[in-house]
Design a protein around this motif. Structure first.
Motif, PDB file in Angstrom:
ATOM      1  N   TYR A  20       0.731  -1.313   0.048  1.00 49.61           N
ATOM      2  CA  TYR A  20      -0.090   0.063   0.094  1.00 49.61           C
ATOM      3  C   TYR A  20       0.941   1.292  -0.118  1.00 49.61           C
ATOM      4  O   TYR A  20       0.132   2.439  -0.067  1.00 49.61           O
ATOM      5  CB  TYR A  20      -0.865   0.114   1.291  1.00 49.61           C
ATOM      6  N   SER A  60      -6.257   6.253   4.536  1.00 53.78           N
ATOM      7  CA  SER A  60      -6.693   4.525   4.485  1.00 53.78           C
ATOM      8  C   SER A  60      -5.765   4.017   5.447  1.00 53.78           C
ATOM      9  O   SER A  60      -4.573   3.845   5.362  1.00 53.78           O
ATOM     10  CB  SER A  60      -6.210   4.252   3.016  1.00 53.78           C
ATOM     11  N   TYR A  62      -5.600   0.408   6.760  1.00 56.36           N
ATOM     12  CA  TYR A  62      -6.003  -1.239   6.359  1.00 56.36           C
ATOM     13  C   TYR A  62      -5.877  -1.911   7.763  1.00 56.36           C
ATOM     14  O   TYR A  62      -5.099  -1.960   8.209  1.00 56.36           O
ATOM     15  CB  TYR A  62      -5.310  -1.740   5.371  1.00 56.36           C
ATOM     16  N   GLU A  71      -2.948  -3.342  11.879  1.00 54.10           N
ATOM     17  CA  GLU A  71      -3.530  -2.215  10.859  1.00 54.10           C
ATOM     18  C   GLU A  71      -2.479  -1.509  10.468  1.00 54.10           C
ATOM     19  O   GLU A  71      -1.092  -1.566  10.991  1.00 54.10           O
ATOM     20  CB  GLU A  71      -4.193  -1.230  11.934  1.00 54.10           C
ATOM     21  N   GLY A  73      -1.287   2.171   8.010  1.00 51.38           N
ATOM     22  CA  GLY A  73      -1.875   3.173   7.291  1.00 51.38           C
ATOM     23  C   GLY A  73      -0.767   4.404   7.066  1.00 51.38           C
ATOM     24  O   GLY A  73       0.134   4.556   8.014  1.00 51.38           O
ATOM     25  N   GLN A 101     -11.005  -4.568   6.927  1.00 48.31           N
ATOM     26  CA  GLN A 101     -11.764  -3.135   6.859  1.00 48.31           C
ATOM     27  C   GLN A 101     -10.741  -2.162   6.587  1.00 48.31           C
ATOM     28  O   GLN A 101      -9.532  -2.338   6.659  1.00 48.31           O
ATOM     29  CB  GLN A 101     -12.457  -3.133   8.061  1.00 48.31           C
ATOM     30  N   LYS A 102     -11.337  -1.086   5.954  1.00 45.13           N
ATOM     31  CA  LYS A 102     -10.580   0.041   5.717  1.00 45.13           C
ATOM     32  C   LYS A 102     -11.009   1.528   6.507  1.00 45.13           C
ATOM     33  O   LYS A 102     -12.441   1.258   6.482  1.00 45.13           O
ATOM     34  CB  LYS A 102     -10.314   0.550   4.122  1.00 45.13           C
ATOM     35  N   LYS A 103     -10.395   2.106   6.824  1.00 40.77           N
ATOM     36  CA  LYS A 103     -11.113   3.374   7.687  1.00 40.77           C
ATOM     37  C   LYS A 103     -10.137   4.502   7.434  1.00 40.77           C
ATOM     38  O   LYS A 103      -8.956   4.309   7.108  1.00 40.77           O
ATOM     39  CB  LYS A 103     -11.244   3.057   8.984  1.00 40.77           C
ATOM     40  N   SER A 104     -10.607   5.846   7.687  1.00 46.49           N
ATOM     41  CA  SER A 104      -9.804   6.888   7.731  1.00 46.49           C
ATOM     42  C   SER A 104      -9.781   7.356   9.434  1.00 46.49           C
ATOM     43  O   SER A 104     -10.642   7.073  10.007  1.00 46.49           O
ATOM     44  CB  SER A 104     -10.462   8.101   6.877  1.00 46.49           C
TER      45      SER A 104
END
Length: 178
Positions: A20, A60, A62, A71, A73, A101-104
């Motif tokens: 990523y 992002s 992840y 996680e 990012g 999942q993906k979050k900000s």
């Protein structure tokens, strides 16, 4: 057990970072798009961010796990409406978990002292080096009408809006070169 957690963290970080890692230009675009999304989600969001001393934006983050999870990012620190540094966030966890999942995430520094302590750290761990209060409020409530009693607050959101009952505890945030 501790070695296993660090091994999993290392492997997840290595593989996710490789998969990523984005160029500086692409990351910058995603950071500013995340701020736009935040402003749509949070009434008065841009005005609130403009009053902060600085804020970290992770467009992002992840998360994946099957018993052992992690996680990862990348994001940027914004001060005076300009990205001044880049950071990564890494978290490892053990327990019942399956999926991805993906979050900000946006972490806001409301005081100069909190921002300075973050910037002067050599790897900042949420819950150890600084406590981050996750924001919760009612629908339609203006963010600028809320009094915050913590110097650092966080917002976690995704495709379906703000996410509640989540934590950033244990997240390790480290400066990176872009």
């Amino acid at each position: 057990m501790k070695r296993t957690v660090w091994l999993v963290t290392f492997l997840l970080t290595f593989f996710i970072q490789t998969a990523y890692a984005e160029s500086k230009e692409v990351l910058n675009i995603k950071i500013y798009e995340t701020i736009k999304m935040f402003d749509k989600e949070v009434k008065g969001g841009t005005e609130f961010l403009n009053r902060a001393k600085g804020y970290l934006v992770f467009p992002s983050v992840y998360k994946a796990g099957f018993g052992i999870g992690g996680e990862y990012g990348e994001g940027g620190l914004i001060v005076n409406n300009k990205i001044i540094d880049y950071y990564r966030t890494v978290t490892a966890s053990i327990g019942f978990q399956i999926g991805a999942q993906k979050k900000s995430i946006i972490i806001v520094f409301l005081t100069q002292r909190a921002l300075d302590e973050f910037r002067n750290s050599d790897g900042w761990k949420v819950g150890v080096d600084g406590s981050v209060a996750i924001v919760k409020w009612g629908v339609g409530e203006e963010i600028n009408s809320i009094e915050f009693n913590k110097p650092i607050i966080g917002f976690i959101f995704g495709n379906k809006g703000l996410m509640y009952n989540l934590t950033l505890e244990g997240s390790k945030i480290t400066k990176i070169k872009k």
